[in-house]
Design an enzyme around this catalytic site. Sequence first.
Site, mmCIF file in Angstrom:
data_model
loop_
_atom_site.group_PDB
_atom_site.id
_atom_site.type_symbol
_atom_site.label_atom_id
_atom_site.label_comp_id
_atom_site.label_asym_id
_atom_site.label_seq_id
_atom_site.Cartn_x
_atom_site.Cartn_y
_atom_site.Cartn_z
ATOM 1 N N ASN A 42 0.840 -1.194 0.000
ATOM 2 C CA ASN A 42 0.000 0.000 0.000
ATOM 3 C C ASN A 42 0.875 1.244 0.000
ATOM 4 O OD1 ASN A 42 -0.442 1.946 2.503
ATOM 5 N ND2 ASN A 42 0.155 -0.054 3.350
ATOM 6 N N PHE A 98 -1.596 8.095 4.578
ATOM 7 C CA PHE A 98 -2.370 8.665 5.690
ATOM 8 C C PHE A 98 -3.658 9.336 5.192
ATOM 9 C CE2 PHE A 98 1.244 9.408 9.031
ATOM 10 C CZ PHE A 98 1.280 8.048 9.281
ATOM 11 N N SER A 150 5.409 5.055 8.952
ATOM 12 C CA SER A 150 4.801 4.772 7.648
ATOM 13 C C SER A 150 5.761 5.198 6.552
ATOM 14 C CB SER A 150 3.486 5.531 7.487
ATOM 15 O OG SER A 150 3.029 5.450 6.147
ATOM 16 N N ASN A 162 4.921 6.008 3.568
ATOM 17 C CA ASN A 162 4.181 6.679 2.502
ATOM 18 C C ASN A 162 3.952 8.168 2.724
ATOM 19 O OD1 ASN A 162 3.835 4.188 1.080
ATOM 20 N ND2 ASN A 162 2.287 3.642 2.585
ATOM 21 N N THR A 163 4.504 8.731 3.792
ATOM 22 C CA THR A 163 4.496 10.172 4.020
ATOM 23 C C THR A 163 5.943 10.647 3.967
ATOM 24 O OG1 THR A 163 2.502 10.133 5.389
ATOM 25 C CG2 THR A 163 3.979 12.014 5.670
ATOM 26 N N LYS A 213 5.363 3.300 17.126
ATOM 27 C CA LYS A 213 5.380 2.251 16.101
ATOM 28 C C LYS A 213 6.589 2.445 15.206
ATOM 29 C CE LYS A 213 2.343 -0.289 12.979
ATOM 30 N NZ LYS A 213 0.937 -0.485 12.585
ATOM 31 N N ASN A 243 5.933 -1.727 11.459
ATOM 32 C CA ASN A 243 5.137 -1.216 10.354
ATOM 33 C C ASN A 243 5.475 -2.005 9.082
ATOM 34 O OD1 ASN A 243 3.470 0.637 8.831
ATOM 35 N ND2 ASN A 243 3.964 2.218 10.319
#
Length: 352
Positions: A109, A113, A172, A174-175, A206, A235
């Site tokens: 993915n 966010f 994450s 993806n940011t 996390k 994660n």
Amino acid sequence: MVLPLLRSIDPERAHGMAIKALGMGLVPMGLLPGAAAQDDPRLAVTAFGLRFPNPVGLAAGFDKNADAGPALFRLGFGLVETGTVTPKPQIGNPRPRIFRLTEDQAVINRLGFNNKGLDVYLRNLARLSSRPVPLGANIGINKEGADPVRDYPALVTAVAPWVDYVVINVSSPNTPGLRDLQSEAQLRAILSAVRPVAGHLPILVKVAPDLSHDGLADLVEACVDNGVQGLIVSNTTISRPAGLVSAHRGEAGGLSGRPLRAMATRMLAQAYRLAHGRLTLIGTGGVFSGADVLEKIQAGAALVQLYTGFAYHGPALIPRLKQELLAALDQAHVERVADAVGTRADILAEPS
């Protein structure tokens, strides 16, 4: 029939349909099991001053906005974590941004966010004031206009009345720039700002499975020094383990599911050894069976979370995991889940 149908359509659309059905309290056959049976006392866990009837939890990412409502608590989880929520709503990255790697029992993915923002999240949390298991909030920062030292404490303050613990998501992939916040100096600044507003609320961090051993060691000490009570390990990964065969294996984003299990478990065991009992750990990444749950616990986790396994196998997975875990405990000659925590950490911390 419901799960095969959902798996036949775009994964993000399927996910949205499932959340909407749960939020409406719908219980279509095949999507929700019957009322969850009372858990065997051997599965009970006490952590962060909270009691969990079993160690199997839902990871953040499934119910980003706490939209699913009380229906999630009917599935038999021992804990439910919602989010990730950011201060302001954001649409996330362009679609498509979720890819099933069915042959690998994995998902990639790059959502970024996407969520409805704090105001909507808080209204939804207010519906969950009566709940049978602990509820967590996973918090993050917006892609634009973010000030981590300002935003994380403000988010903790906002969600504190409604949840039992809070997870600071700095991992994450993806940011842009988010994982840089795992560096010792930046993380210490964030945690130092969070500590005065946290009160007695358990704060967890996390972490990414791609962190180096030295980076993990620095992160553990920063957490301990600033009153953090636990870590979630881990994660999604930006690496691509050898052996992936699915057509979407080359997509950008975070990889979760079976291929992540060994990497995440190894880091979990390393974190357990570094923490020396000063942090409580939650293990996630590649959980599909009761044996996987026990392995995470033996690596050092007091609790375990899942997402990708749940996405592939649905709510029927939860009672199955608990029954398989009890059988695995018997096979290992262990009386209770709590007795297994960290018992194989030294072995599992080393590369297989």
